[in-house]
Each structure stands twice: as C-alpha cells, then as structure tokens.
Scaffold this active site. Structure first.
Site, mmCIF file in Angstrom:
data_model
loop_
_atom_site.group_PDB
_atom_site.id
_atom_site.type_symbol
_atom_site.label_atom_id
_atom_site.label_comp_id
_atom_site.label_asym_id
_atom_site.label_seq_id
_atom_site.Cartn_x
_atom_site.Cartn_y
_atom_site.Cartn_z
ATOM 1 N N GLN A 1 0.833 -1.196 0.000
ATOM 2 C CA GLN A 1 0.000 0.000 0.000
ATOM 3 C C GLN A 1 0.873 1.253 0.000
ATOM 4 O O GLN A 1 1.708 1.404 0.902
ATOM 5 C CB GLN A 1 -0.875 -0.018 1.260
ATOM 6 C CG GLN A 1 -1.820 1.140 1.392
ATOM 7 C CD GLN A 1 -2.459 1.181 2.771
ATOM 8 O OE1 GLN A 1 -1.782 1.254 3.787
ATOM 9 N NE2 GLN A 1 -3.780 1.120 2.811
ATOM 10 N N GLY A 2 0.703 2.122 -0.966
ATOM 11 C CA GLY A 2 1.488 3.355 -1.011
ATOM 12 C C GLY A 2 0.641 4.556 -0.648
ATOM 13 O O GLY A 2 0.171 5.276 -1.535
ATOM 14 N N TYR A 3 0.405 4.750 0.638
ATOM 15 C CA TYR A 3 -0.420 5.878 1.095
ATOM 16 C C TYR A 3 0.459 6.923 1.792
ATOM 17 O O TYR A 3 0.656 8.004 1.278
ATOM 18 C CB TYR A 3 -1.506 5.399 2.065
ATOM 19 C CG TYR A 3 -2.727 4.772 1.428
ATOM 20 C CD1 TYR A 3 -2.747 4.416 0.084
ATOM 21 C CD2 TYR A 3 -3.866 4.541 2.186
ATOM 22 C CE1 TYR A 3 -3.865 3.838 -0.483
ATOM 23 C CE2 TYR A 3 -4.994 3.963 1.627
ATOM 24 C CZ TYR A 3 -4.998 3.613 0.299
ATOM 25 O OH TYR A 3 -6.104 3.049 -0.239
ATOM 26 N N SER A 4 0.970 6.572 2.993
ATOM 27 C CA SER A 4 1.668 7.570 3.810
ATOM 28 C C SER A 4 2.923 8.078 3.122
ATOM 29 O O SER A 4 3.559 7.365 2.351
ATOM 30 C CB SER A 4 2.062 6.961 5.159
ATOM 31 O OG SER A 4 0.932 6.552 5.873
ATOM 32 N N SER B 1 4.538 -1.672 4.262
ATOM 33 C CA SER B 1 4.791 -3.060 4.659
ATOM 34 C C SER B 1 5.031 -3.915 3.419
ATOM 35 O O SER B 1 4.371 -3.711 2.391
ATOM 36 C CB SER B 1 3.595 -3.633 5.421
ATOM 37 O OG SER B 1 3.325 -2.839 6.547
ATOM 38 N N GLU C 1 -9.544 -1.555 6.486
ATOM 39 C CA GLU C 1 -8.352 -1.700 7.315
ATOM 40 C C GLU C 1 -8.710 -1.493 8.781
ATOM 41 O O GLU C 1 -8.293 -2.236 9.652
ATOM 42 C CB GLU C 1 -7.292 -0.682 6.868
ATOM 43 C CG GLU C 1 -5.926 -0.931 7.480
ATOM 44 C CD GLU C 1 -4.852 -0.017 6.899
ATOM 45 O OE1 GLU C 1 -5.129 0.694 5.923
ATOM 46 O OE2 GLU C 1 -3.735 -0.034 7.438
#
Lengths: 357, 392
Positions: free
Chosen positions: B123-126, B158, B241
């Site tokens: 996941q590429g969010y933050s 992660s 989530e």
C-alpha cells in the site's frame, strides 16, 4: 444467532420510557429526588398498568412470563431515566419466590406481586458482606432475629426476602414491632435505603436455597441500571459540549473535549453487549454464570462511575451543583458501584470462581 | 434472545466441519505446506467458504452476504487449524476497492491473483509529510502519452521488498483542492525507478520500508476510479483496514498470553497469577475484553437481521487498541527487569519472547490510522460534535 432485541423487547423499553417521562412533565426524577420520602405512587401505578411488576413472573400467576434479560431491559430504562423507587428489589423478591418457593408460597404471593397489590423488597447481605457466602442470618423455630442492611424502599414494602447463612432465603412480612425499619440518609435519593431489624419475626423460608442465583440476578439488574445511567450521562454531556460556548465556539469543537468524550463512548458503548450476555448467562444457566456476572457488574460499575466523574469535569461548576440534574446520576452511579459489592470485591469473587483459569 | 444459532446455521456448521474433516490434513509430514494450503484454499473457495463476496469469475466464492455464516466458517477453520482467507494488503485492502471501483478488465487482471496471494501488493499511502493528514500527499503523477510518470516518496510501506505491485495515492491534479487532486493508481514494483529501502523498527525487525519513486512509468489505464477521485476510492480501503484491527479473537489471544506470562513468572517465589494485585488487574482487563467480545457479537447478530448497530461499530478499533495497551502495560510490569534488555536473538513474529511481545504491542495504536484520528471520527460521527477546524 439471536443476540439482538426483538420488536417486543424494544416495545417494552419504549413503553417503560414513556411511562416515566409521562409523569410530572418529564421531571419525575427531580421531584422524587427532592421530596421527603421519595415515593412516586403515580409512577408505581403506571408500572402496574404496564404489567412491568410482573415481567419475570409466570403467566400462571398473572405475570408476563419473561426472562431476566427482559427485566434487565426495564432496569436499563429506569437507570437512563433515573426513575425513583424499589423496582429492582420488588422484582428480585418475586423472582426468588418463583424459583425457590413452595407451591403455596407462589400461590399466595406471586399474583399479588404481579399486580402490585403487595410490594416487596430484598435484604441480601450488606455491611457484613454482600456475597451469599457472607450471609449470617438464621431462621430458628421459624423466627428470624438480627439485622438486615440496605433494603431499598422498605417503608413501602409489605414483605422482604432475606438472605440466610448457607445461601437460603426467607420471606418475612413487614409486621411491626417484630420488624423495625430505620431510614438511612442515603446519597441516592431516588432509591431510599433502610436498615431492618428482626425481633422474633415470623419467617417463611423458601424451600430451595436459591440465594446465589438471586444474588447473581441482583448483579445483572445493577449492570442494567449502570448501563442505562452511563448512556444517559454520555448523552447529557455530549449535548452540553455541543451547546456550551467558550472562546467563541462550542467546547465540543476542542480536541481535548472531543477526545475525552470519544474515549468515554468507547468505554460505555461496548457494555450493551456485555449486559445482554450477563443476563443470558443467568437465563440459560451457563457454566460461567456467576463469575461472568461478577466481572460484568465490576466492569459496568467502574465504567458508570468513571463516566459520571468525567461528566462533572466536562461540565465544569454547573455539574457540581444540586440544581443541575447530573448529580442525580452521579449518585446513582455511586449506588451501583457499592451495592451488591464494589468492583474490587467482585473481581476477587470472579478470581475465586475461576476467571483466571 | 438466546445463543442458539438455529437449525439452519447449526446444519451449516456441520457442513463446514464435515468439509474440513474431509479436506484438511493438518501438518502432513514431509508435505509442501504452502502448496497444501493453496490447494485447500482453492477447494474451500469453490465450495463457497472463502472470499464469499467476490464473483467466481474473479476467484471468489460468490455467496450471498451472511455475517453469521462467515463467523461460523472462521470458527470452524480456527478449530481445525486450517488456513483461512489470505490476510494481505492485496486480498484485504486492494481487492474490496477494485470490486467497488475497478473496471472490468482490472478485476479480470488483478482480483484472483490478489485474493489468492499469487501476486503480492503493498500500500502506497503515507508519505514523510502526510501521515494522519493523508490528503496532503505530494507524490505526483503526470500523464505522458500512454503512461503516468510518478515522482515522490512513500513510507511505512509493509512488504514493499516482496511486493509485485503497489496501489498508491498520488497527486494528479495539482491545481484542485487537496482532497480532489488525488488519484488511486497501480504500479509495478519492478518498474524502473522504484527503490525500496527497509526501515528498522524498535523491535529490531524490518517490516516497513521507504519506497522512492523516480520517474516510474505505469500504464495510463492503471487508474482505479476517475482522475481526482482517489480520495473517495481510498476510503473503501481505509474502512476495511480499520475494521480488521484488533478483533475480539485477537484480543482474547493476547489475554491468554497475559495469563500465561502470569503463570510462568514469579514474585518472591510465588506465581504472579496468585498475587492479588495482579489478579485484580487481569480481571479488570478481562471485563474490557468481555465487553468488546459481546459487543462485536451483538453487531454481527444485528447486521444479520438488518438492524443498525449504531455507534458501537465506530468504536471497535479504538476499544481493541486500548485493551491491547492495557495488556502491554501489565505484561511489562510482569517481565520486570527483563524489560531492560532487547528481545533474545532469534525471536520473531512467529515465535515471540515476552520482551518482543511487549515492544511489538505498541504498534496496535498506529496500524490503520492513529488513535487520535479515530477519536476525531468517533466524536464527529457518533456524538455529532463540531468537525475539526470548522467552528459550528
């Protein structure tokens, strides 16, 4: 799975709520709290008309034949509304006669308890210890001698069910001078307390020693009151935070206040499921009944008290006044905290009953 | 009210148990465990026990929504020690998002492999400057012919080193208001310009990574939802989530471990579990854990008959987090001066020593959004308090 309320159960709660709010322009809790004797005959008549006194009594004896979970739902609403009187003691005495009484005792008392023509209360332990193992009174030659503590609404009661050494129970009719009642200056003026003293009082023991069961039922109904009360205090405090303006904005917009309220909601809201489960433990007589109920009462009493104290903090000075209604719930929280055993005592009971195994 | 499931559900439970007895052989000696698990998942999905909300053509079990049946399946799988749905970013976060927002070809191409773990997603969010205030991300993507060109940096990612693909939030409309300038874009982790650098955590292990994106190209149609709609698209993932963090079985397992630590460790020669102060504290936590357990049970039961469980659902994540913190605090008390040391060499997530366990528990308050963000959500949605930054 059926772990949610039925339409009938929701209707029962609505009916009880309307009954309380319909009296004295929604100010019943305040009027009774400030009155000399705390009596609310109009409210009692309203409960009788609803059949609420007989919720747990078999239909054969004029009751509704429902379960402890239904009694708990009624007590939840009474807790929410800070309704005055000794409903819990009355229905517990009726439950005791129903589960432990002889056919004659049932025939004699249950129809009268169901329709309110007789009013009852209970004296289960008290200062010397609340748990059935701590009860000390004995019936000798059908006579009871000694003291019984903290009976709610005893001045209006016709009979009392008393806890005995060994976990037995006996019916005693309130016949002076063999039974004397002394009012206590209780802090929760919505549930007036009395000390009882028995002098050769005529005792009619219930044949089955159901003390531990009735004690568990008492704890469940206190859980219900605590959950109802805590939810109401939550509501009251969130309302206040939405409307009280300081620094040019509602205080509920400040993150310090918002977060404190969110934390409190997270303490109170999950307890609804816990309350239902505790009641089901009783109704289904599950193996973990007594220890789960003890833990549930400890937990709910703590959560209610914490909610009430935090509510005073969030309200500021107004929350500490006699005029503002919050104090009524604070004192009910104090009642639920101590009555039947404090959280520490009940957690130790749960440990003894194997909650750490 | 009762605790019986009813004849239909009891029959379903028996059906699942019979399937498991027939199809799952725990720990076949010498067998290839991963292959065995994969074969089992395929079979269980065909029977409609796994990935129930996904159509069969995308590798799902395609069953009507039934929270109770799902719970029964989880319970029976746990009882048999059989593998359940793959718990990964691909299957739990990307897949529901694609199901709601993806184009047919995207579902066709990605869903099956994501659900069954054949392709791994991160996941590429933050970003370093966009944590709780996620909408302020600065990684940008510009359309260049038939490809997006992406530049920026992601963090706390992660499994980035193992991942085949990333689903990312990137800024595609720099002139739009911050929430409306974001798009939800997929990219290949093996593309040129992707650099993964592991971050060492306080426990010593490395789960998270920084991911640097330097002129990374991804096809123009690898966008989920419309341009500028990414914020809305990502809400699907975030709500999944949050729902998945600290559920009652996880908390109950922590509580079991806590009791186990209290049994194993002693004070003045006496097991801690016999000391009154420790007993009181465990019993208090047990009260919280019971409330969480039966509150979630109530929500499942209400869901199953179409009643609204109300505020309770919003509280679940924070309630679980707080119980996790209480358990961690008491554990730390019990491990005493061992808390002065680092975890023993060789300890791992699969085989945690007590020190590692205590340290790791701090992460429950962060995963899926910090607790303070959660408190804002509860206060605004459940208690109707004024929104942040907007005086009512």
């Amino acid at each position: 799975m059926n772990f949610h309320l039925s339409d009938d159960q929701i209707a029962l709660q609505d009916a009880v709520r309307s009954c309380v709010r319909g009296i004295g322009k929604g100010q019943l809790h305040r009027a009774a709290f400030d009155s000399a004797d705390g009596h609310a005959p109009e409210f009692r008549d309203g409960l009788v008309a609803l059949g609420a006194l007989g919720v747990g009594i078999d239909q054969d004896y004029g009751g509704l034949g429902l379960k402890l979970v239904d009694l708990a739902l009624v007590c939840e609403v009474l807790g929410q509304e800070a309704a005055p009187g000794g409903y819990t003691g009355h229905v517990l005495a009726a439950l005791a006669v129903q589960v432990a009484g002889s056919p004659e005792q049932k025939q004699r008392w249950l129809p009268r308890l169901a329709d309110g023509s007789s009013i009852a209360t209970v004296a289960l332990g008290g200062a010397q210890g609340w748990e059935p193992e701590d009860w000390t009174l004995r019936v000798e030659d059908s006579k009871l001698n000694g003291a019984g503590g903290f009976a709610v609404g005893a001045d209006a009661a016709d009979l009392v069910v008393v806890g005995l050494a060994g976990g037995g129970l006996t019916i005693v009719e309130m016949a002076p001078p063999s039974v004397t009642i002394t009012p206590l200056d209780g802090s929760d003026r919505s549930r007036r307390l009395f000390d009882l003293h028995f002098t050769d009082a005529v005792a009619d023991p219930l044949p089955i020693a159901a003390g531990p069961r009735i004690y568990d039922a008492l704890l469940v109904l206190l859980c219900a009151d605590a959950f109802g009360g805590a939810s109401r205090v939550m509501e009251l405090t969130a309302d206040y935070a939405r409307t009280r303006v300081q620094f040019g904005r509602p205080i509920g917009g400040f993150q310090g206040v918002k977060h404190q309220l969110a934390n409190l909601l997270c303490e109170v809201e999950p307890c609804r499921g816990l309350l239902w489960y505790a009641a089901l433990c009783f109704d289904l007589d599950l193996a973990d009944r007594s220890r789960t109920i003890a833990l549930a009462k400890a937990h709910l009493a703590d959560r209610y008290m914490h909610m009430a104290r935090s509510a005073i903090e969030l309200h500021g000075g107004i929350g500490y006044t006699w005029e503002y209604d919050l104090q009524i719930w604070v004192k009910r929280a104090m009642f639920d905290f101590a009555y039947g055993g404090t959280p520490g005592v009940l957690r130790q009971r749960a440990v003894r009953l194997g909650c750490l195994d | 009210m009762d605790l019986n499931l009813g004849i239909e559900y009891e029959a379903f439970r028996e059906e699942v148990a019979a399937f498991l007895a027939e199809s799952w052989r725990p720990r076949t000696p010498g067998g290839d465990r991963l292959r065995q698990e994969r074969a089992f998942r395929t079979l269980a999905t065909q029977r409609g026990y796994l990935y129930r909300r996904y159509p069969r053509r995308y590798g799902g079990g395609e069953q009507p929504d039934d929270a109770l049946k799902e719970q029964i399946i989880r319970e029976e799988l746990a009882k048999a020690g059989a593998p359940g749905e793959i718990n990964s970013g691909g299957s739990k976060l990307l897949a529901p998002t694609l199901l709601s927002w993806g184009q047919d070809w995207q579902k066709e191409r990605f869903l099956r492999a994501a659900l069954h773990g054949e392709e791994i997603w991160c996941q590429g969010y933050s970003e370093p400057g966009a944590g709780s205030d996620l909408a302020s991300i600065r990684t940008r993507a510009e359309l260049d012919g038939d490809a997006w060109v992406i530049n920026g940096q992601k963090i706390w990612t992660s499994n980035a080193a193992q991942a085949d693909f990333m689903f990312a939030l990137v800024r595609t409309e720099p002139d739009a208001p911050k929430h409306r300038g974001i798009s939800y874009i997929l990219l290949d982790m093996r593309a040129e310009g992707v650099t993964v650098r592991p971050l060492r955590q306080m426990t010593g292990e490395s789960e998270f990574n920084e991911v640097f994106l330097d002129n990374v190209r991804t096809p123009a149609d690898w966008i989920v939802g419309e341009r500028g709609q990414g914020w809305q698209v990502s809400r699907t993932t975030l709500s999944f989530e949050r729902a998945a963090v600290n559920p009652p079985p996880f908390i109950d397992a922590l509580l079991q471990r806590l009791k186990d630590v209290a049994r194993r460790r002693t004070r003045d020669g006496r097991p801690l579990i016999e000391c009154t102060d420790i007993q009181q504290r465990i019993a208090e936590i047990e009260g919280y854990a019971m409330a969480h357990r039966y509150s979630v049970m109530r929500q499942v039961s209400m869901d199953s008959v179409g009643q609204d469980p109300g505020a309770a659902a919003l509280c679940n994540k924070l309630v679980g987090t707080d119980i996790g913190q209480m358990i961690a605090r008491l554990s730390q008390e019990m491990i005493g001066e061992e808390g002065l040391l680092m975890p023993a060499p060789g300890t791992s997530r699969e085989n945690m020593d007590d020190v590692f366990w205590v340290m790791r528990s701090s992460s429950v308050a962060i995963a899926g959004g910090t607790s303070n963000i959660q408190r804002n959500i509860i206060a605004e949605r459940a208690l109707d308090l004024p929104r942040e930054g907007k005086p009512a």
